[in-house]
Design an enzyme around this catalytic site. Structure first.
Site, PDB file in Angstrom:
ATOM      1  N   SER A 106      -9.146   7.281   3.955  1.00  0.00           N
ATOM      2  CA  SER A 106      -8.757   6.862   5.276  1.00  0.00           C
ATOM      3  C   SER A 106      -9.498   7.961   6.267  1.00  0.00           C
ATOM      4  CB  SER A 106      -7.492   7.034   4.868  1.00  0.00           C
ATOM      5  OG  SER A 106      -6.692   5.997   5.298  1.00  0.00           O
ATOM      6  N   HIS A 165     -10.804   1.452   6.357  1.00  0.00           N
ATOM      7  CA  HIS A 165      -9.821   0.074   6.355  1.00  0.00           C
ATOM      8  C   HIS A 165     -10.537  -0.958   6.561  1.00  0.00           C
ATOM      9  CE1 HIS A 165      -6.963   2.535   3.806  1.00  0.00           C
ATOM     10  NE2 HIS A 165      -7.033   3.042   5.140  1.00  0.00           N
ATOM     11  N   GLU A 200     -12.265  -1.198   1.966  1.00  0.00           N
ATOM     12  CA  GLU A 200     -11.069  -0.276   1.141  1.00  0.00           C
ATOM     13  C   GLU A 200     -11.649  -0.396  -0.677  1.00  0.00           C
ATOM     14  OE1 GLU A 200      -7.053  -2.170   0.827  1.00  0.00           O
ATOM     15  OE2 GLU A 200      -6.711  -1.076   3.343  1.00  0.00           O
TER      16      GLU A 200
END
Length: 266
Positions: free
Chosen positions: A131, A172, A199
């Site tokens: 992330s 994401h 993801e």
């Protein structure tokens, strides 16, 4: 695409599987040395370092790592501490958790620890990030921007850690509809490759700049270097972007891409 380095990067799009097969995290342990691996988890990105650190500590041990240490570098004084290198002298793999990418660069940029991470990578250590920890890998990173239509005014960018050159990462990716903001990012310099990572998906960047896709979803690579038409310098706030033509690669688990030659590999 990169300076000559011996290390590897594992760049994860976030929300990686932590309860099932754990394919991505298991690969990180394997690349770090398997049963001989000594992993350092850096929690600089998160506002919950104790909770997040404990989770990854337990995970990596359960996946076979020999040793796992968690370091919470919470200010630049710590990152500039004389002798901080001793905390890493036995590390075979370094892992950045998720959170806020500006916390990572704000805490580490220009510090002893920041320089040391670059040296460790060049000498052969694998550095992973999920992330926010993925976004900081490149020399320029996306820190904000709305999903949806590509609009220059919606985009916010900042310097990253610079481990991966001439590439901008977004994470994401499909889940948050970020194709528009990735296009906005690369429109500002079409030589830069855009890499959007879904993801539970990652790219393993080898020392020869070849990348391998790992995980359950896809990686999108956008190459705007062939473009002949753009309005990026003419856009006013809210005006949609024009960028044409572009080359789009969508790759899933087991497929590879050469960052230098800009071609997908079977």
């Amino acid at each position: 695409m990169t300076e000559h380095v011996e290390g590897k990067l594992l760049i994860i799009g976030g929300a990686e599987d932590k309860k099932g097969e754990c394919k991505i995290l298991k690969r990180f342990v394997q690349e770090s040395g398997g049963r001989e691996s000594r992993i350092t988890v850096l929690t600089a990105a998160t506002e919950y370092p104790l909770q997040v650190g404990e989770e990854y500590h337990a995970l990596f041990l359960s996946l076979g790592a020999q040793e796992v240490q968690v370091l919470d570098v919470s200010d630049r004084i710590q990152a500039n501490r004389i002798g901080i290198g001793k905390d890493f002298e036995n590390s075979t793999g370094i892992f950045f958790t998720g959170g806020d990418q500006l916390r990572i660069t704000g805490l580490l940029g220009g510090t002893l620890l920041g320089h040391m991470l670059q040296q460790l990578y060049e000498k052969g250590i694998i550095i992973a990030g999920t992330s926010a920890g993925a976004s900081v890998m490149s020399d320029t990173m996306i820190v904000g921007g709305e999903a949806g239509t590509a609009k220059k005014s919606n985009l916010s960018m900042a310097p990253g850690l610079g481990l991966l050159r001439s590439v901008v990462i977004d994470q994401h990716f499909a889940q948050r509809g970020r194709i528009g903001r990735l296009l906005s990012a690369i429109s500002q310099n079409p030589y830069v490759l855009g890499v959007g990572i879904d993801e539970d998906t990652a790219i393993l960047v080898q020392s020869d700049a070849r990348v391998l896709v790992i995980g359950s979803n896809t990686v999108t690579v956008v190459d705007a270097s062939p473009s002949t038409t753009t309005n990026v310098s003419e856009t006013t706030p809210g005006q949609p972007l024009v960028l044409s033509p572009i080359i789009l690669h969508v790759l899933s688990d087991g497929y590879s891409f050469d960052l230098k030659r800009r071609v997908s590999l079977l």
